[in-house]
Write a protein that holds these residues in place. Sequence first.
Motif, mmCIF file in Angstrom:
data_model
loop_
_atom_site.group_PDB
_atom_site.id
_atom_site.type_symbol
_atom_site.label_atom_id
_atom_site.label_comp_id
_atom_site.label_asym_id
_atom_site.label_seq_id
_atom_site.Cartn_x
_atom_site.Cartn_y
_atom_site.Cartn_z
ATOM 1 N N ASP A 47 0.901 -1.151 0.080
ATOM 2 C CA ASP A 47 -0.073 -0.006 -0.125
ATOM 3 C C ASP A 47 0.944 1.212 -0.120
ATOM 4 O OD1 ASP A 47 1.103 0.300 2.477
ATOM 5 O OD2 ASP A 47 -0.780 -0.780 3.515
ATOM 6 N N ALA A 48 0.152 2.514 0.069
ATOM 7 C CA ALA A 48 1.123 3.620 -0.312
ATOM 8 C C ALA A 48 2.248 3.801 0.766
ATOM 9 C CB ALA A 48 0.324 4.771 -0.199
ATOM 10 N N VAL A 49 1.699 3.790 2.196
ATOM 11 C CA VAL A 49 2.670 3.597 3.304
ATOM 12 C C VAL A 49 3.863 2.606 3.252
ATOM 13 C CG1 VAL A 49 2.768 3.462 5.865
ATOM 14 C CG2 VAL A 49 0.899 4.588 4.876
ATOM 15 N N THR A 50 3.349 1.407 2.806
ATOM 16 C CA THR A 50 4.533 0.370 2.786
ATOM 17 C C THR A 50 5.249 0.792 1.790
ATOM 18 O OG1 THR A 50 2.939 -1.297 3.747
ATOM 19 C CG2 THR A 50 4.987 -1.966 2.266
ATOM 20 N N MET A 51 5.009 0.870 0.459
ATOM 21 C CA MET A 51 5.791 1.337 -0.558
ATOM 22 C C MET A 51 6.859 2.685 -0.200
ATOM 23 S SD MET A 51 2.829 1.267 -3.480
ATOM 24 C CE MET A 51 3.464 1.821 -4.895
ATOM 25 N N ARG A 52 6.254 3.441 0.384
ATOM 26 C CA ARG A 52 6.969 4.757 0.751
ATOM 27 C C ARG A 52 8.230 4.069 1.938
ATOM 28 N NH1 ARG A 52 5.244 10.543 3.909
ATOM 29 N NH2 ARG A 52 7.194 11.321 3.531
ATOM 30 N N ARG A 53 7.808 3.516 2.856
ATOM 31 C CA ARG A 53 8.610 2.805 3.773
ATOM 32 C C ARG A 53 9.972 2.113 3.165
ATOM 33 N NH1 ARG A 53 8.978 -1.843 6.190
ATOM 34 N NH2 ARG A 53 6.848 -2.410 5.385
ATOM 35 N N VAL A 54 9.449 1.186 2.422
ATOM 36 C CA VAL A 54 10.488 0.313 1.715
ATOM 37 C C VAL A 54 11.318 1.088 0.762
ATOM 38 C CG1 VAL A 54 10.887 -1.708 0.273
ATOM 39 C CG2 VAL A 54 9.112 -1.592 1.988
ATOM 40 N N CYS A 55 10.862 1.937 0.029
ATOM 41 C CA CYS A 55 11.690 2.884 -1.021
ATOM 42 C C CYS A 55 12.800 3.611 -0.214
ATOM 43 C CB CYS A 55 10.748 3.807 -1.816
ATOM 44 S SG CYS A 55 10.059 2.907 -2.957
ATOM 45 N N GLU A 56 12.136 4.209 1.080
ATOM 46 C CA GLU A 56 13.201 5.023 1.926
ATOM 47 C C GLU A 56 14.150 4.114 2.537
ATOM 48 O OE1 GLU A 56 10.580 6.605 4.759
ATOM 49 O OE2 GLU A 56 10.209 8.468 3.625
ATOM 50 N N LEU A 57 13.865 2.704 2.723
ATOM 51 C CA LEU A 57 14.913 1.947 3.347
ATOM 52 C C LEU A 57 15.599 1.745 2.409
ATOM 53 C CD1 LEU A 57 12.608 -0.239 5.537
ATOM 54 C CD2 LEU A 57 14.418 1.164 6.676
ATOM 55 N N ALA A 58 15.311 1.226 1.136
ATOM 56 C CA ALA A 58 16.226 0.788 -0.027
ATOM 57 C C ALA A 58 17.078 2.004 -0.330
ATOM 58 C CB ALA A 58 15.317 0.245 -1.278
ATOM 59 N N ALA A 59 16.740 3.105 -0.516
ATOM 60 C CA ALA A 59 17.567 4.486 -0.911
ATOM 61 C C ALA A 59 18.630 4.369 0.198
ATOM 62 C CB ALA A 59 16.724 5.489 -1.029
ATOM 63 N N ALA A 60 18.354 4.267 1.337
ATOM 64 C CA ALA A 60 19.412 4.591 2.430
ATOM 65 C C ALA A 60 20.494 3.644 2.551
ATOM 66 C CB ALA A 60 18.650 4.665 3.711
ATOM 67 N N ARG A 61 20.138 2.504 2.040
ATOM 68 C CA ARG A 61 20.825 1.346 1.536
ATOM 69 C C ARG A 61 21.610 1.205 0.297
ATOM 70 N NH1 ARG A 61 17.612 0.536 5.669
ATOM 71 N NH2 ARG A 61 17.957 -0.869 7.543
#
Length: 254
Positions: free
Chosen positions: A44-58
């Motif tokens: 969902d939108a919240v999950t997509m945003r969270r995973v993108c932020e985590l992936a970008a940070a790593r």
Amino acid sequence: MPRATIDLNADLGEGFGRWRLTDDEELLSVVTSANVACGFHAGDAVTMRRVCELAAARGVRIGAQVSYRDLAGFGRRSMDVPPAELAAEVAYQIGALEVFARAAGSRVSYVKPHGALYNRVVRDAEQAAAVVEGVLLADRTLPVLGLPGSRLHGVAAEAGLTVVAEAFGDRAYRADGSLVPRGQEGAVVTDPEEVVQRAVDLAGTGAVTSHCGRTVAVRARSLCLHGDTPGAVDLARRVRDRLEASGLRVEAFA
């Protein structure tokens, strides 16, 4: 002489609301590419945003894992979707994920179909063409990750898209290089040591033993590590450790 390289991808963001299936944080410390669910089979939108932020940070590449619109069936039920509708829905999913990827300081780097759609476009040229049309609508620079020799890769290459072959250490193969359907006995390899060894063989020699005992050539640039299996994080770490110990360099393809 440079070492051979292999990408490790995993399906992430496969949750919805309060329900979570994958350990996104831990898997993102292992993989180099993240196939992020775009809301049609999970996410969902919240999950997509969270995973993108985590992936970008790593520094992990973000991929759009597009699917049939099938939350109830987790995208694993085959559907007869009109080509124009499927193309629009593929573009829609990529576009939705791109918003969150850009906001996180990254971008969508590739596209991978999920579940029933992934298997359908191995042989169905019409559905494969619809997926390709959707990718072209969204961004014609995006590589398409999928099974080598599939109709999807054939149509994508004809359209000028980059294709990237992937393999599965935990899935059984037929003699023709296709995957044994999940509904059949033995379709999923469950022994951890066997999964690790198959992953090393696929990455190192480009070959795997089929369900019927024949050696099958499967030359891939990316290995998929399923995040929804028991002990997925530990298994992913074991695969990466063994690959690197075998002299392979683990890095993203995109």
